[in-house]
Design a protein around this motif. Structure first.
Motif, mmCIF file in Angstrom:
data_model
loop_
_atom_site.group_PDB
_atom_site.id
_atom_site.type_symbol
_atom_site.label_atom_id
_atom_site.label_comp_id
_atom_site.label_asym_id
_atom_site.label_seq_id
_atom_site.Cartn_x
_atom_site.Cartn_y
_atom_site.Cartn_z
ATOM 1 N N ASP A 182 -6.003 -1.238 -0.909
ATOM 2 C CA ASP A 182 -6.189 -2.667 -1.361
ATOM 3 C C ASP A 182 -6.987 -2.670 -2.576
ATOM 4 N N GLY A 193 0.746 -1.199 0.002
ATOM 5 C CA GLY A 193 -0.109 -0.004 -0.029
ATOM 6 C C GLY A 193 1.002 1.200 -0.091
ATOM 7 N N ALA A 214 -7.744 -7.207 -1.217
ATOM 8 C CA ALA A 214 -9.044 -6.973 -0.216
ATOM 9 C C ALA A 214 -9.804 -8.441 0.136
ATOM 10 N N LEU A 242 -0.752 -2.565 -3.812
ATOM 11 C CA LEU A 242 -1.999 -2.755 -3.438
ATOM 12 C C LEU A 242 -2.143 -4.088 -2.574
ATOM 13 N N GLU A 243 -2.632 -4.174 -1.422
ATOM 14 C CA GLU A 243 -3.091 -5.514 -0.718
ATOM 15 C C GLU A 243 -4.206 -6.047 -1.225
ATOM 16 N N GLN A 299 -1.985 -2.187 -8.801
ATOM 17 C CA GLN A 299 -1.661 -3.093 -7.991
ATOM 18 C C GLN A 299 -0.077 -2.991 -7.882
ATOM 19 N N TYR A 321 -7.085 -11.213 -6.000
ATOM 20 C CA TYR A 321 -7.651 -9.624 -6.573
ATOM 21 C C TYR A 321 -8.874 -9.753 -7.497
#
Length: 316
Positions: free
Chosen positions: A147, A98, A203, A200-201, A195, A214
């Protein structure tokens, strides 16, 4: 599954019919059950089924060609969002997941979403903007949690559904095929870049037991593309390289780019499908059921979706 021509037509909605703006309505598991009984949910599910059937036996175009003016302008907006990543590089401070620059990207989206949507919809459908803006803005990830997951992907699909309900897009087989093979593919590539650049994590990831950290719809549409192609068996996805004119294969290739180690260990669900499901028709029908059960029926996934407005909460 019914052929596309046997599915009901998606209804048409005018803004004059609307009485409330979309907002978050799902807070409990009972709310999820109630949502599944609404007219908006039925509209969205029918829209997904129509997209699914529209791409059977059709490949992703290998080169950019002509497309409808409505699809072209939305793709140009996704191109612009992609260009913002170059303007807003990730911060160099140590951040495992993030990168905080994603919030800057999100702030720009929030500031410019009215302008982007007006460019998309034009003066004739300007009144639609308040009803699609909240759905559009959360289609690219959470700028608070930094995320991205299947709920954000679902939001983009809902955005396309809303634009079809107001007839910005036509519910014709050619337009619906274009929404998947051109617009959704462009969206998917943009989200992959977000991403990667902003780390990005996922979610709500199920870890190795989930289909994908994802996304989900690429697998649904990709399996539909292959339903009538017996020469490409389900097990063929285990042999690289894979053709890049199919969404399922594109998603599998993406996994190999971001994960390391034996495929059967980090992607056990996809490996089980490849080794245990006899044909693409069964894969497609199974993934549709799984999407409804594991995405649209999970409160932690759908609780952030803005509902109401074009996605009516009236009981169906």
């Amino acid at each position: 599954m019914q052929p596309q021509g046997l599915l009901p037509q998606l209804r048409k909605i005018t803004v004059a019919e609307l009485v409330q703006l979309p907002q978050k309505k799902i807070h409990t598991d009972d709310d999820v059950v109630a949502w599944h009984k609404t007219r908006g949910y039925r509209d969205f599910w029918l829209f997904l089924l129509r997209l699914n059937e529209a791409v059977v036996n059709h490949a992703v175009p290998r080169v950019d060609g002509s497309c409808s003016p409505t699809a072209a302008v939305l793709i140009s907006i996704l191109d612009e969002l992609d260009s913002w990543i170059d303007d807003i590089p990730p911060l160099r401070s140590p951040q495992r997941f993030g990168n905080l620059a994603f919030r800057t990207w999100g702030d720009r989206l929030t500031q410019k979403s009215d302008q982007l949507l007006e460019r998309l919809l034009g003066p004739e459908l300007r009144a639609v903007i308040p009803y699609v803006k909240p759905i559009f803005e959360i289609s690219f990830g959470s700028f608070l949690r930094m995320d991205y997951g299947t709920g954000h992907e679902t939001s983009f699909a809902m955005f396309l559904c809303c634009l079809t309900l107001v007839r910005f897009f036509e519910p014709s087989i050619d337009q619906e095929r274009e929404l998947v093979l051109r617009v959704f593919v462009r969206y998917m590539r943009l989200c992959w870049r977000l991403q990667d650049v902003y780390k990005l994590e996922p979610a709500g990831s199920h870890g190795v037991w989930g289909l994908d950290d994802y996304s989900f719809l690429g697998y649904v549409f990709g399996s539909a593309q292959l339903r009538e192609q017996a020469e490409f068996p389900v097990s063929a996805i285990l042999r690289l390289p894979l053709p890049q004119d199919n969404l399922y294969c594109m998603c599998i290739t993406r996994i190999h780019q971001v994960k390391h180690g034996p495929f059967h260990e980090h992607s056990s669900q996809l490996y089980a499908i490849a080794t245990g499901v006899p044909n693409w028709t069964k894969v497609n029908s199974g993934l549709l059921k799984m999407y409804e059960g594991e995405v649209l029926s999970k409160r932690v996934v759908v609780q952030h979706l803005p509902l109401g407005g074009l996605l009516s909460l009236d009981e169906d």
